[in-house]
Scaffold this active site. Structure first.
Site, short mmCIF file in Angstrom:
data_model
loop_
_atom_site.label_atom_id
_atom_site.label_comp_id
_atom_site.label_asym_id
_atom_site.label_seq_id
_atom_site.Cartn_x
_atom_site.Cartn_y
_atom_site.Cartn_z
N HIS A 106 0.84 -1.21 0.00
CA HIS A 106 0.00 0.00 0.00
C HIS A 106 0.88 1.26 0.00
O HIS A 106 0.71 2.15 -0.84
CB HIS A 106 -0.91 -0.04 1.23
CG HIS A 106 -1.77 1.18 1.41
ND1 HIS A 106 -3.09 1.22 1.05
CD2 HIS A 106 -1.49 2.42 1.88
CE1 HIS A 106 -3.59 2.42 1.31
NE2 HIS A 106 -2.62 3.17 1.83
N GLU A 107 1.82 1.32 0.93
CA GLU A 107 2.64 2.54 1.03
C GLU A 107 3.51 2.72 -0.21
O GLU A 107 3.72 3.84 -0.67
CB GLU A 107 3.51 2.49 2.30
CG GLU A 107 2.71 2.49 3.60
CD GLU A 107 1.72 3.65 3.73
OE1 GLU A 107 2.06 4.78 3.33
OE2 GLU A 107 0.60 3.41 4.22
N HIS A 157 -5.69 6.99 -2.61
CA HIS A 157 -6.58 5.96 -2.08
C HIS A 157 -7.70 5.62 -3.06
O HIS A 157 -8.04 6.40 -3.93
CB HIS A 157 -7.18 6.41 -0.75
CG HIS A 157 -6.19 6.32 0.37
ND1 HIS A 157 -6.26 7.09 1.50
CD2 HIS A 157 -5.08 5.54 0.51
CE1 HIS A 157 -5.24 6.79 2.30
NE2 HIS A 157 -4.51 5.86 1.73
ZN LIG Z 1 -2.63 5.13 2.25
#
Ligand SMILES: [Zn+2]
Ligand SMILES: *[C@@H]1O[C@H](CO)[C@@H](O)[C@H](O)[C@H]1NC(C)=O
Ligand SMILES: *[C@@H]1O[C@H](CO)[C@@H](O)[C@H](O)[C@H]1NC(C)=O
Ligand SMILES: *[C@@H]1O[C@H](CO)[C@@H](O)[C@H](O)[C@H]1NC(C)=O
Ligand SMILES: *[C@@H]1O[C@H](CO)[C@@H](O)[C@H](O)[C@H]1NC(C)=O
Length: 298
Positions: free
Chosen positions: A254-255, A264
């Protein structure tokens, strides 16, 4: 391009300033429920309840409400009023997280707010008079101005005192992005020579986004071409899917998506969805791939 980057930097610092101004109490154990929520069960439009101003700050930080902390109207008796703007912000939040759109702080909405999440906002506030989603082409999104890497060969490095066992899950996440994109990642030992700089920190660590307060999340990442990726060292991280720890490969994926320029998404199964639970493992989803393809046009 230069002015876009500058705008982004200014906006980002505006957000950092807002977080800084929040003054949420630090807590020992994270993630914990947002304490102000306890007193707000069932509040609705027109109510004047202590804690509503904290709810406004929280939704404002996440990008749902254009709440100007520096406005002239600082009177607490006004800030704690559940007004139209807050109702609209709650509706937007409920829409993003596929909740029933009630515009009130109902039980499901409160429960969602208490789930552990990424520390980055869901929407970016481009100026002080308007809030709009950063470009939503499909469900995925980008940072304002679409900052991205000009090169495809990126160097990464781990901070010097990072524990060895934390590195393989993150390298696995890098390989997963490499397999789905034209990017190639190579490791260098000197952090200052790397494009993507991965560190674990506790509390304050020099970027005005300290870990350990209620709203700062598990990790945060600076958009390209900054490349700083910060994880909260006080969290319990795991590489084997333990039920009581956060899966580092999943949160890393995700990061690193942020580090490549993705924002997002509303798609729950996508890696770029902002909420993750302990023990939850995820890989790249079609929505993530569509997003990175749209950004880099490959
Ligand atoms: Zn995030
Ligand atoms: C709601 O209250 C905030 C201050 O708490 C204020 O900035 C905002 O303008 C108000 N919105 C409306 C529609 O009254
Ligand atoms: C939406 O409302 C219905 C009816 O009250 C309820 O059964 C359901 O659990 C709610 N769903 C969510 C996601 O809040
Ligand atoms: C700021 O908000 C106004 C009002 O919605 C909008 O017209 C303007 O384009 C925005 N400015 C920037 C730089 O996005
Ligand atoms: C790391 O790189 C920087 C910038 O290139 C350099 O100044 C520094 O001496 C290097 N540090 C080490 C330990 O090699």
């Amino acid at each position: 391009m230069a002015s876009k980057v500058l705008t982004y930097i200014l906006l980002f610092y505006f957000h950092l300033y807002m977080i800084h101004a929040h003054q949420f109490k630090s807590i020992d154990k994270i993630p914990s429920p947002l304490k102000f929520l306890n007193q707000l069960s069932g509040v609705q439009k027109g109510d004047n309840v202590k804690g509503v101003s904290d709810l406004k700050k929280y939704l404002s930080y996440l990008g749902y409400l254009n709440y100007n902390i520096n406005s002239n109207d600082q009177r607490p008796e006004n800030n704690d009023i559940f007004n139209n703007s807050l109702e609209l912000a709650l509706r937007k939040y409920q829409k993003f997280y596929n909740l029933n759109i009630t515009g009130t702080l109902d039980a499901n909405t409160m429960a969602k707010m208490q789930e552990p999440r990424c520390g980055m906002p869901d929407f970016y506030n481009p100026n002080k008079s308007a809030v709009f989603p950063f470009h939503m082409i499909s469900h995925f999104s980008f940072f304002p101005g679409h900052p991205k890497w000009r090169k495809r060969k990126l160097k990464y490095a781990f901070n010097r005192n990072m524990k060895e066992e934390l590195k393989p899950p993150l390298e696995h996440a890098l390989r997963e992005w490499a397999s789905a994109t034209p990017f190639q990642f190579s490791r260098v030992s000197n952090l200052s020579q790397a494009d993507i700089r991965i560190s674990f920190f506790r509390g304050h660590h020099g970027d005005e986004q300290p870990f350990g307060s209620e709203d700062t999340g598990l990790a945060h990442t600076f958009a390209p071409p900054d490349g700083r990726v910060h994880f909260d060292a006080a969290q319990k991280w795991s590489s084997r899917g333990e039920k009581d720890a956060y899966d580092l490969q999943t949160v890393g994926l995700h990061e690193l998506g942020h580090a490549l320029g993705l924002g997002h998404t509303r798609i729950k199964k996508a890696i770029m969805f902002p909420i993750v639970n302990e023990g939850e493992r995820k890989g790249l989803h079609d929505d993530d791939i569509k997003g990175i393809k749209a950004l880099y046009k490959f």
